[in-house]
Design a protein around this motif. Structure first.
Motif, PDB file in Angstrom:
ATOM      1  N   THR A   1       4.371   5.727   5.331  1.00  0.00           N
ATOM      2  CA  THR A   1       3.448   4.834   4.622  1.00  0.00           C
ATOM      3  C   THR A   1       4.003   3.414   4.571  1.00  0.00           C
ATOM      4  OG1 THR A   1       2.695   6.691   3.263  1.00  0.00           O
ATOM      5  CG2 THR A   1       2.189   4.483   2.468  1.00  0.00           C
ATOM      6  N   ALA A   2       5.314   3.278   4.346  1.00  0.00           N
ATOM      7  CA  ALA A   2       5.932   1.948   4.315  1.00  0.00           C
ATOM      8  C   ALA A   2       5.804   1.254   5.663  1.00  0.00           C
ATOM      9  CB  ALA A   2       7.395   2.059   3.905  1.00  0.00           C
ATOM     10  N   ALA A   3       5.940   2.019   6.747  1.00  0.00           N
ATOM     11  CA  ALA A   3       5.796   1.426   8.082  1.00  0.00           C
ATOM     12  C   ALA A   3       4.372   0.946   8.314  1.00  0.00           C
ATOM     13  CB  ALA A   3       6.196   2.445   9.146  1.00  0.00           C
ATOM     14  N   LEU A   4       3.386   1.746   7.937  1.00  0.00           N
ATOM     15  CA  LEU A   4       1.991   1.317   8.056  1.00  0.00           C
ATOM     16  C   LEU A   4       1.721   0.106   7.173  1.00  0.00           C
ATOM     17  CD1 LEU A   4      -0.953   1.575   8.933  1.00  0.00           C
ATOM     18  CD2 LEU A   4      -1.230   3.409   7.228  1.00  0.00           C
ATOM     19  N   MET A   5       2.342   0.074   5.998  1.00  0.00           N
ATOM     20  CA  MET A   5       2.128  -1.022   5.057  1.00  0.00           C
ATOM     21  C   MET A   5       2.572  -2.367   5.631  1.00  0.00           C
ATOM     22  SD  MET A   5       3.377  -1.009   1.083  1.00  0.00           S
ATOM     23  CE  MET A   5       2.489   0.503   0.674  1.00  0.00           C
ATOM     24  N   THR A   6       3.545  -2.355   6.554  1.00  0.00           N
ATOM     25  CA  THR A   6       3.985  -3.616   7.161  1.00  0.00           C
ATOM     26  C   THR A   6       2.880  -4.250   7.994  1.00  0.00           C
ATOM     27  OG1 THR A   6       4.871  -2.566   9.168  1.00  0.00           O
ATOM     28  CG2 THR A   6       6.366  -2.783   7.280  1.00  0.00           C
ATOM     29  N   GLN A   7       1.867  -3.460   8.357  1.00  0.00           N
ATOM     30  CA  GLN A   7       0.811  -3.950   9.242  1.00  0.00           C
ATOM     31  C   GLN A   7      -0.384  -4.522   8.476  1.00  0.00           C
ATOM     32  OE1 GLN A   7       1.397  -3.951  12.676  1.00  0.00           O
ATOM     33  NE2 GLN A   7       3.400  -3.376  11.822  1.00  0.00           N
ATOM     34  N   VAL A   8      -0.353  -4.470   7.136  1.00  0.00           N
ATOM     35  CA  VAL A   8      -1.450  -5.046   6.354  1.00  0.00           C
ATOM     36  C   VAL A   8      -0.960  -6.308   5.663  1.00  0.00           C
ATOM     37  CG1 VAL A   8      -2.467  -2.760   6.032  1.00  0.00           C
ATOM     38  CG2 VAL A   8      -1.025  -3.724   4.228  1.00  0.00           C
ATOM     39  N   ASP A   9      -1.896  -7.208   5.403  1.00  0.00           N
ATOM     40  CA  ASP A   9      -1.558  -8.474   4.746  1.00  0.00           C
ATOM     41  C   ASP A   9      -1.512  -8.334   3.231  1.00  0.00           C
ATOM     42  OD1 ASP A   9      -1.696 -10.015   7.252  1.00  0.00           O
ATOM     43  OD2 ASP A   9      -3.849  -9.575   7.136  1.00  0.00           O
ATOM     44  N   LEU A  10      -2.281  -7.377   2.716  1.00  0.00           N
ATOM     45  CA  LEU A  10      -2.417  -7.228   1.273  1.00  0.00           C
ATOM     46  C   LEU A  10      -2.731  -5.773   0.967  1.00  0.00           C
ATOM     47  CD1 LEU A  10      -2.871  -8.452  -1.625  1.00  0.00           C
ATOM     48  CD2 LEU A  10      -5.259  -8.789  -0.956  1.00  0.00           C
ATOM     49  N   VAL A  11      -2.104  -5.240  -0.073  1.00  0.00           N
ATOM     50  CA  VAL A  11      -2.419  -3.906  -0.567  1.00  0.00           C
ATOM     51  C   VAL A  11      -3.244  -4.055  -1.848  1.00  0.00           C
ATOM     52  CG1 VAL A  11      -1.491  -1.742  -1.484  1.00  0.00           C
ATOM     53  CG2 VAL A  11      -0.329  -2.909   0.410  1.00  0.00           C
ATOM     54  N   ILE A  12      -4.373  -3.338  -1.914  1.00  0.00           N
ATOM     55  CA  ILE A  12      -5.174  -3.273  -3.143  1.00  0.00           C
ATOM     56  C   ILE A  12      -5.201  -1.813  -3.559  1.00  0.00           C
ATOM     57  CG2 ILE A  12      -7.427  -3.636  -4.203  1.00  0.00           C
ATOM     58  CD1 ILE A  12      -7.934  -5.876  -2.220  1.00  0.00           C
ATOM     59  N   SER A  13      -4.690  -1.522  -4.765  1.00  0.00           N
ATOM     60  CA  SER A  13      -4.496  -0.128  -5.160  1.00  0.00           C
ATOM     61  C   SER A  13      -4.759   0.055  -6.648  1.00  0.00           C
ATOM     62  CB  SER A  13      -3.057   0.313  -4.842  1.00  0.00           C
ATOM     63  OG  SER A  13      -2.784   1.609  -5.328  1.00  0.00           O
ATOM     64  N   VAL A  14      -5.291   1.200  -6.993  1.00  0.00           N
ATOM     65  CA  VAL A  14      -5.279   1.606  -8.390  1.00  0.00           C
ATOM     66  C   VAL A  14      -3.839   1.989  -8.743  1.00  0.00           C
ATOM     67  CG1 VAL A  14      -7.695   2.312  -8.418  1.00  0.00           C
ATOM     68  CG2 VAL A  14      -5.942   3.983  -7.788  1.00  0.00           C
ATOM     69  N   CYS A  15      -3.615   2.387  -9.992  1.00  0.00           N
ATOM     70  CA  CYS A  15      -2.254   2.673 -10.464  1.00  0.00           C
ATOM     71  C   CYS A  15      -1.772   3.993  -9.873  1.00  0.00           C
ATOM     72  CB  CYS A  15      -2.236   2.716 -11.991  1.00  0.00           C
ATOM     73  SG  CYS A  15      -0.621   3.100 -12.688  1.00  0.00           S
ATOM     74  N   THR A  16      -1.133   3.919  -8.725  1.00  0.00           N
ATOM     75  CA  THR A  16      -0.633   5.099  -8.026  1.00  0.00           C
ATOM     76  C   THR A  16       0.766   4.811  -7.477  1.00  0.00           C
ATOM     77  OG1 THR A  16      -1.389   4.484  -5.818  1.00  0.00           O
ATOM     78  CG2 THR A  16      -2.985   5.622  -7.238  1.00  0.00           C
ATOM     79  N   SER A  17       1.354   5.826  -6.883  1.00  0.00           N
ATOM     80  CA  SER A  17       2.680   5.666  -6.296  1.00  0.00           C
ATOM     81  C   SER A  17       2.680   4.664  -5.141  1.00  0.00           C
ATOM     82  CB  SER A  17       3.209   7.019  -5.817  1.00  0.00           C
ATOM     83  OG  SER A  17       2.300   7.626  -4.920  1.00  0.00           O
ATOM     84  N   VAL A  18       1.555   4.520  -4.441  1.00  0.00           N
ATOM     85  CA  VAL A  18       1.511   3.554  -3.336  1.00  0.00           C
ATOM     86  C   VAL A  18       1.596   2.133  -3.876  1.00  0.00           C
ATOM     87  CG1 VAL A  18       0.171   2.717  -1.378  1.00  0.00           C
ATOM     88  CG2 VAL A  18       0.256   5.156  -1.856  1.00  0.00           C
ATOM     89  N   ALA A  19       1.026   1.888  -5.051  1.00  0.00           N
ATOM     90  CA  ALA A  19       1.180   0.572  -5.676  1.00  0.00           C
ATOM     91  C   ALA A  19       2.651   0.298  -5.970  1.00  0.00           C
ATOM     92  CB  ALA A  19       0.354   0.504  -6.956  1.00  0.00           C
ATOM     93  N   HIS A  20       3.366   1.306  -6.454  1.00  0.00           N
ATOM     94  CA  HIS A  20       4.804   1.151  -6.701  1.00  0.00           C
ATOM     95  C   HIS A  20       5.558   0.946  -5.390  1.00  0.00           C
ATOM     96  CE1 HIS A  20       5.065   2.139 -11.023  1.00  0.00           C
ATOM     97  NE2 HIS A  20       3.982   2.877 -10.787  1.00  0.00           N
TER      98      HIS A  20
END
Length: 504
Positions: free
Chosen positions: A418-437
């Motif tokens: 998930t962290a590797a995929l996250m490098t490919q987005v400009d912005l994360v929009i998340s409800v209060c979950t572990s991915v937000a952390h």
């Protein structure tokens, strides 16, 4: 908040003539030997299939064993025998609430009160059902009615405090917790509820101290680790090995990583035990010698400490929260693979979305929103990428199928992926979950969408977080009003952000 008031399995046994099997079943249930109690009830029912008390007790022990569907069937059979039994109607409501059927639970508690208008347990459980339905004013009235009849119920005051806290009536909530603690000084749930309230208000001095009461709560029994080694209380670590272990959610573990280098700096050899999805992400974390998945064999250690006790041991205050410490950068091959898979950006802004949390969490229905609602942000300038592992509805699968959002859940094997995929987005929009952390700890730009009665770690009012420097917080102004948050806050912020990117 405490769950429904526990069913009363300690009532006086049925009238004289009850056979020996039932008396033994009742004794076993009172001692917590639920399997034995159920077996004895079945022996009774083999001889007397309409034995109301055996049917009722069987339903209760199944409920207490976590088998809600079976418990409901047993209680329904009991009610066929005695349809006006207030205790069976009330306990049926408890089971329905456990199944997530709060509207039906409310009906059951109301039916119990028709039969027994001054039934305090049914009033309290009615309040629990009303809270789950979001009818907070009515829930408060139900608790106040019960407490007027019996003002010495510590659990009633504690649960009332939770609802008052959800309404942001913090002074009244703290007063309710205090009344519960006066009545029952060792009542862990009241101390725990007070802890979360004080942490939300930023009172870390008393909040972290009260947070340690969690270990005395019945619901924390599974998190307790029965190590023979002593628990670390802040003493010198020079030449000693300390095991730090996860206890709650993935996000909680990520939030506390910042403390690990502090222990290494005190001369300790640090071992870390976390949930399996985090192991690959944290294998090279600064100051940690080895990382283990929970349940795996551990190396030898001298001391241990739960991760969420570290803020208390370090006497953390708002102005002394340790700076974030990032895990090692995602594996370059994984990053390159995701870059190739996603291809060129389709628009000005590539946004990673998370709209739902763990369905097992009690308030997940409040912190989550429908994917269709979140996708109202879509525009030609925005490319939407799902950072969520699972799709939970046919509607979500349809939105993926028609290309509205690109989803890769089955390929997100762990948080390193998930962290590797996250490098490919400009912005994360998340409800209060572990991915937000995860986005916060990786110091990726993250906008967190918060329900009205949100978790303590996000504090009040502020748009930033002292825990995550790259986070921006968006808060509901009314419980359940995701539409207002999206239309009045999120979409204007996105338009402004896109304009800033376009002019950069």
């Amino acid at each position: 908040m405490s769950t429904n008031k526990p069913p009363n399995i300690f009532a006086a046994p049925p009238p004289s003539g009850v056979d020996l099997y039932f008396r033994r079943a009742l004794s076993a249930a009172q001692a917590g030997r639920y399997a034995e109690a159920e077996s004895l009830c079945r022996l009774v029912l083999q001889q007397q299939p309409q034995h109301f008390e055996a049917l009722h007790l069987c339903g209760l022990v199944q409920h207490l064993s976590g088998r809600q569907a079976e418990a409901l069937r047993a209680l329904d059979r009991a009610l066929l025998v005695q349809p006006r039994s207030a205790k069976a109607l009330n306990n049926r409501g408890v089971v329905l609430h456990g199944l997530g059927r709060s509207a039906e639970a409310l009906q059951a508690h109301d039916a119990a009160l028709v039969q027994q208008p001054a039934y305090v347990d049914a009033m309290l459980n009615r309040g629990v059902a009303l809270k789950a339905l979001g009818r907070l004013d009515e829930a408060i009235a139900a608790y106040e009615q019960a407490l007027a009849l019996d003002p010495r119920m510590a659990d009633g005051w504690s649960n009332l405090g939770v609802i008052l806290q959800d309404q942001r009536r913090f002074e009244a909530a703290l007063e309710a917790y205090a009344r519960a603690i006066v009545l029952a000084p060792e009542y862990a749930d009241a101390h725990w509820n007070e802890a979360r309230c004080r942490l939300l208000l930023g009172d870390y001095a008393l909040g972290w101290d009260k947070y340690e009461w969690r270990w005395r709560r019945a619901s924390f029994a599974r998190q307790h680790r029965d190590f023979t080694q002593p628990r670390w209380q802040g003493e010198d670590l020079a030449g000693r090995t300390i095991l730090l272990h996860a206890e709650q959610g993935l996000g909680d573990s990520l939030q506390c990583l910042r403390y690990l280098p502090l222990l290494a700096a005190r001369g300790g050899r640090v071992l870390l035990e976390v949930q399996a999805p985090l192991v690959s992400l944290l294998k090279d974390f600064p100051g940690v010698e080895a990382v283990f998945a929970r349940g795996a064999a551990l190396a030898a250690f001298d001391l241990h400490c739960p991760l969420l006790s570290l803020p208390h041991v370090f006497a953390t205050r708002l102005d002394t929260i340790p700076p974030n410490v990032r895990p090692a950068a995602p594996d370059a091959q994984r990053v390159a693979a995701w870059g190739a898979r996603l291809g060129p950006k389709r628009g000005t802004l590539r946004v990673g979305l998370v709209w739902s949390g763990n369905p097992a969490q009690q308030d997940n229905h409040l912190r989550s929103l429908a994917l269709r609602d979140l996708l109202r942000i879509t525009a030609p300038e925005i490319e939407c990428i799902s950072l969520q592992k699972e799709l939970r509805s046919d509607e979500e699968r349809a939105l993926v199928a028609d290309g509205t959002i690109r989803h890769f859940g089955e390929d997100l094997a762990d948080f390193a992926e998930t962290a590797a995929l996250m490098t490919q987005v400009d912005l994360v929009i998340s409800v209060c979950t572990s991915v937000a952390h995860l986005a916060g700890v990786m110091e990726r730009p993250v906008w967190v969408l918060l329900q009205y009665a949100h978790d303590w770690r996000w504090l009040l009012e502020r748009e930033d977080s002292p825990w995550y420097p790259t986070a921006r917080l968006f808060r509901q102004n009314r419980q359940g009003d995701w539409a207002g948050l999206i239309d009045e806050q999120l979409m204007p912020a996105l338009r402004q952000h896109i304009e800033g990117v376009s002019h950069a």
